[in-house]
Design a protein around this motif. Structure first.
Motif, PDB file in Angstrom:
ATOM      1  N   MET A   1       0.929  -1.375   0.059  1.00 44.59           N
ATOM      2  CA  MET A   1      -0.031   0.050   0.047  1.00 44.59           C
ATOM      3  C   MET A   1       0.744   0.975  -0.004  1.00 44.59           C
ATOM      4  N   ALA A   2       0.473   2.134  -0.822  1.00 40.03           N
ATOM      5  CA  ALA A   2       1.350   3.288  -0.872  1.00 40.03           C
ATOM      6  C   ALA A   2       0.497   4.485  -0.566  1.00 40.03           C
ATOM      7  N   ILE A   3       1.154   5.555   0.269  1.00 38.05           N
ATOM      8  CA  ILE A   3       0.497   6.797   0.847  1.00 38.05           C
ATOM      9  C   ILE A   3       1.122   7.916   0.547  1.00 38.05           C
ATOM     10  N   LEU A  71      -3.696   7.668 -14.011  1.00 33.01           N
ATOM     11  CA  LEU A  71      -3.669   8.743 -13.278  1.00 33.01           C
ATOM     12  C   LEU A  71      -2.554   8.654 -12.151  1.00 33.01           C
ATOM     13  N   MET A  72      -1.764   7.275 -12.190  1.00 32.99           N
ATOM     14  CA  MET A  72      -1.071   7.337 -10.895  1.00 32.99           C
ATOM     15  C   MET A  72       0.242   8.137 -11.153  1.00 32.99           C
ATOM     16  N   PHE A  73       0.783   8.208 -12.238  1.00 35.56           N
ATOM     17  CA  PHE A  73       2.240   8.856 -12.458  1.00 35.56           C
ATOM     18  C   PHE A  73       1.920  10.307 -12.061  1.00 35.56           C
ATOM     19  N   VAL A  82       5.987   9.671  -0.566  1.00 35.69           N
ATOM     20  CA  VAL A  82       5.418   8.543  -0.893  1.00 35.69           C
ATOM     21  C   VAL A  82       6.069   7.661   0.215  1.00 35.69           C
ATOM     22  N   ILE A  83       5.093   7.096   1.133  1.00 36.90           N
ATOM     23  CA  ILE A  83       5.227   6.073   2.027  1.00 36.90           C
ATOM     24  C   ILE A  83       4.872   4.716   1.473  1.00 36.90           C
ATOM     25  N   ILE A  84       5.548   3.591   1.463  1.00 36.83           N
ATOM     26  CA  ILE A  84       5.142   2.403   1.156  1.00 36.83           C
ATOM     27  C   ILE A  84       5.372   1.502   2.378  1.00 36.83           C
ATOM     28  N   ALA A 192       2.720  -4.174 -10.910  1.00 37.03           N
ATOM     29  CA  ALA A 192       3.316  -3.710 -11.977  1.00 37.03           C
ATOM     30  C   ALA A 192       3.356  -2.029 -11.802  1.00 37.03           C
ATOM     31  N   TRP A 193       2.666  -1.466 -10.788  1.00 41.82           N
ATOM     32  CA  TRP A 193       2.848  -0.005 -10.952  1.00 41.82           C
ATOM     33  C   TRP A 193       3.576   0.699  -9.866  1.00 41.82           C
ATOM     34  N   ILE A 194       4.250  -0.446  -8.999  1.00 43.14           N
ATOM     35  CA  ILE A 194       5.234   0.048  -8.171  1.00 43.14           C
ATOM     36  C   ILE A 194       6.408   0.951  -8.797  1.00 43.14           C
ATOM     37  N   VAL A 195       6.524   0.589 -10.190  1.00 38.93           N
ATOM     38  CA  VAL A 195       7.732   1.136 -10.905  1.00 38.93           C
ATOM     39  C   VAL A 195       7.274   2.899 -11.019  1.00 38.93           C
ATOM     40  N   GLU A 196       5.989   3.134 -11.193  1.00 36.59           N
ATOM     41  CA  GLU A 196       5.601   4.347 -11.318  1.00 36.59           C
ATOM     42  C   GLU A 196       5.621   5.135 -10.060  1.00 36.59           C
TER      43      GLU A 196
END
Length: 245
Positions: A1-3, A71-73, A82-84, A192-196
């Motif tokens: 989860m990203a915050i 929209l994530m980027f 960003v907090i993972i 997949a979107w952790i890279v972004e």
């Protein structure tokens, strides 16, 4: 989860400071809003004790199963940081992060002194632990940098020169290495979107409870763990939470 912290435009989740009178109300909010226990623990751990804090939570603030992912980027690029979040801590988490600092140290040493290029660890993987020398090649602390909108931040990786390798890495502590391997093999990191998230954000930090480190150090620790091929990977603790929503 990203915050994301202090995101200026998107829907936000407000966490209130002050814990003594908030617990009952917080539990009521959790039950009525339908948020997961995992997210609830994150909000409790990340809130400030004396003032409000604005947080934007990916899982809570938009639908990850539709085109909003596009929209994530933009979202992560505008965040202050960003907090993972990889779950709540347990009694060995703090020590696990200390060992992960030492794993990161090994990678930083190879990159700076042994010619390691990028993330190619293959030439440095150790199928057997050296019997005639330390895993460390010098006795100096190592300083690396993480970055934020306010500029670079220095992060110290201690050498613990007065300690031997066994005291630093605790190779025989199965519970500790179960925690380390659980953190570093977290399924969240395979999204997949952790890279972004990482590429777009000005600053990224990885948290498990109160223990935390910059993303660059976390990734170095991940690579360092792969170098220690002589240490079998431990099966994840089925009773531990490593970030499942």
């Amino acid at each position: 989860m990203a915050i994301c912290t202090h995101h200026p435009t998107m829907k936000q989740s407000r966490t209130n400071g002050g814990r003594k009178k908030e617990d009952t109300r917080s539990n009521a909010i959790r039950q009525s809003s339908g948020i997961s226990n995992h997210l609830f623990e994150a909000l409790r751990a990340l809130r400030y004790p004396d003032r409000a804090r604005l947080l934007w939570v990916d899982r809570f603030c938009f639908n990850q199963d539709n085109t909003e992912i596009d929209l994530m980027f933009s979202i992560y690029s505008k965040a202050t940081s960003v907090i993972i979040w990889l779950g709540k801590e347990n009694p060995v988490t703090k020590t696990a992060f200390e060992v992960m600092d030492s794993l990161a140290y090994i990678i930083c040493r190879e990159r700076n002194g042994a010619g390691m290029k990028g993330d190619n660890i293959s030439p440095f993987a150790m199928k057997e632990r050296p019997s005639d020398c330390s895993l460390f090649l010098n006795g100096q602390d190592f300083f690396c940098f993480s970055f934020s909108r306010k500029g670079p931040k220095m992060y110290r990786l201690p050498r613990h020169g007065s300690l031997g390798d066994d005291a630093i890495f605790r190779f025989n502590d199965d519970r500790l290495w179960t925690e380390i391997d659980g953190i570093l093999s977290n399924s969240y990191l395979e999204r997949a979107w952790i890279v972004e998230e990482v590429a777009a954000a000005a600053e990224v930090n990885v948290f498990r409870g109160k223990s935390n480190m910059p993303w660059s150090v976390f990734w170095a620790a991940y690579l360092g763990r792969q170098i220690f091929a002589f240490k079998p990977h431990m099966a994840s603790d089925p009773d531990a939470s490593y970030g499942a929503i």
